[in-house]
Design an enzyme around this catalytic site. Sequence first.
Site, PDB file in Angstrom:
ATOM      1  NE  ARG A  11      45.926  52.427  76.904  1.00  0.00           N
ATOM      2  CZ  ARG A  11      46.159  52.446  75.581  1.00  0.00           C
ATOM      3  NH1 ARG A  11      46.696  53.521  75.037  1.00  0.00           N
ATOM      4  NH2 ARG A  11      45.887  51.419  74.820  1.00  0.00           N
ATOM      5  CE1 TYR A  16      35.729  53.535  68.098  1.00  0.00           C
ATOM      6  CE2 TYR A  16      36.916  51.761  69.199  1.00  0.00           C
ATOM      7  CZ  TYR A  16      36.576  52.431  68.054  1.00  0.00           C
ATOM      8  OH  TYR A  16      37.068  52.009  66.840  1.00  0.00           O
ATOM      9  CG  PHE A  73      42.202  41.928  66.251  1.00  0.00           C
ATOM     10  CD1 PHE A  73      41.056  41.599  65.524  1.00  0.00           C
ATOM     11  CD2 PHE A  73      42.359  41.365  67.499  1.00  0.00           C
ATOM     12  CE1 PHE A  73      40.096  40.722  66.037  1.00  0.00           C
ATOM     13  CE2 PHE A  73      41.413  40.481  68.020  1.00  0.00           C
ATOM     14  CZ  PHE A  73      40.284  40.161  67.293  1.00  0.00           C
ATOM     15  CG  LEU A 130      53.450  50.370  71.372  1.00  0.00           C
ATOM     16  CD1 LEU A 130      54.022  51.076  72.587  1.00  0.00           C
ATOM     17  CD2 LEU A 130      53.270  48.874  71.653  1.00  0.00           C
ATOM     18  CB  ALA A 156      33.225  58.860  59.223  1.00  0.00           C
ATOM     19  N   GLY A 176      41.477  49.729  81.414  1.00  0.00           N
ATOM     20  CA  GLY A 176      40.689  49.190  80.307  1.00  0.00           C
ATOM     21  C   GLY A 176      41.473  48.382  79.297  1.00  0.00           C
ATOM     22  NE  ARG A 180      45.738  45.552  73.157  1.00  0.00           N
ATOM     23  CZ  ARG A 180      45.718  45.038  74.389  1.00  0.00           C
ATOM     24  NH1 ARG A 180      46.117  43.794  74.604  1.00  0.00           N
ATOM     25  NH2 ARG A 180      45.299  45.752  75.416  1.00  0.00           N
TER      26      ARG A 180
END
Length: 352
Positions: A305, A165, A193, A214, A98, A307, A245
């Site tokens: 984007r 985060y 990941f 994505l 959570a 970061g 990624r």
Amino acid sequence: MFRAVFDFLGQRYFDHSYFASKSIAMNILVVGGAGYVGSHAARCLVDAGHGVWVFDNLVFGHEQAAPVGRLIRGDLHNRELLSGILREKQIEAVMHFAAFAYVGESVQDPAKYYHNNIVGSLSLLEAMRTARVSKIVFSSTTATYGVPETVPIPEETPQSPINPYGFTKLAIEHALRDYAHAYGFGFAALRYFNAAGAHHDGDLGEDHDPETHLIPLALQVALGQRERIAIFGTDYPTPDGTCIRDYVHVDDLASAHLLALDRLKQGEGLQLNLGTGHGHSVREVIDACRHVSGVDFRVVEAERRPGDPPELVADASRARSVLGWEPRYTEIEPIVRTAWNWHSRHPRGYAS
Ligand code: UDP
């Protein structure tokens, strides 16, 4: 999925071909088990013969994603409720999924993230102490590494998150280390990941509101629900100029949680990357989405984007050696195929 549950010397064991592990059945509380990764883990635990209870406030979770009759609606901050459930259901271990997980929102509204992800998690840990439950598998993230200097990323990479985060997840990793040392907790912090894909049975999948990832966005374009997909940045120092990624299938994440559960030892902690070790660029992912859906949808190029590091790929060797974990999906197309199976059959997610 094949499963054989049998009794052996008075204890329940299961032999599960998918996970190739033998394990004593336990009562597990899956906190956040109605969300994307949590629901897949809960399903996997049920299939493996464990006694599963899901605890979720349904802010982002979906009732239909939890095992039938096993959902308890409640909030992480309600420590008394949690410790009561832990005792009453005779819970032996917790899986904790959570969290709020929108990086951009965490920058805009850090208080929300610190409160939920840190204060909420500490409330859970205290409830566990009260109820004398000391085993926990925790969802951590690659965001704890920030912008790593080398790729692939081993677990020893310094953790310096670049957004709230990532900090909140790192804070709980630290708390778990301290709780292991001081109170004998046994924990695994699993650093995901890019979680992707959908359950192989086709009835669990990704349903976020808002959606920012994505693969689901691209597939929504293929379904005609959005006009186009934007590639965020085409001038990165990567072969095709777009970010790379490591996309790891959600069923593989779930199986790693099960294996980690077997390895929890009092007073010890595991920190493990969960990735395939293979990187895919944004363009490659979009091509896979076009190919799998058979729709030649519209793609536009956009600004970077903020970061987004150019490349995040796991050195996943530790999870393989420590857990004996072998991700089943290492290529992008089979992952996208499971996601397409979910999205095309559930165009409005769980509301479909
Ligand atoms: N991305 C993109 N367009 C989108 C959404 C994502 O180009 O509409 C890129 C994003 O910049 C990143 C990759 O796709 O390089 C994966 O992003 P996602 O949000 O799925 O996961 P993240 O890596 O942020 O956890």
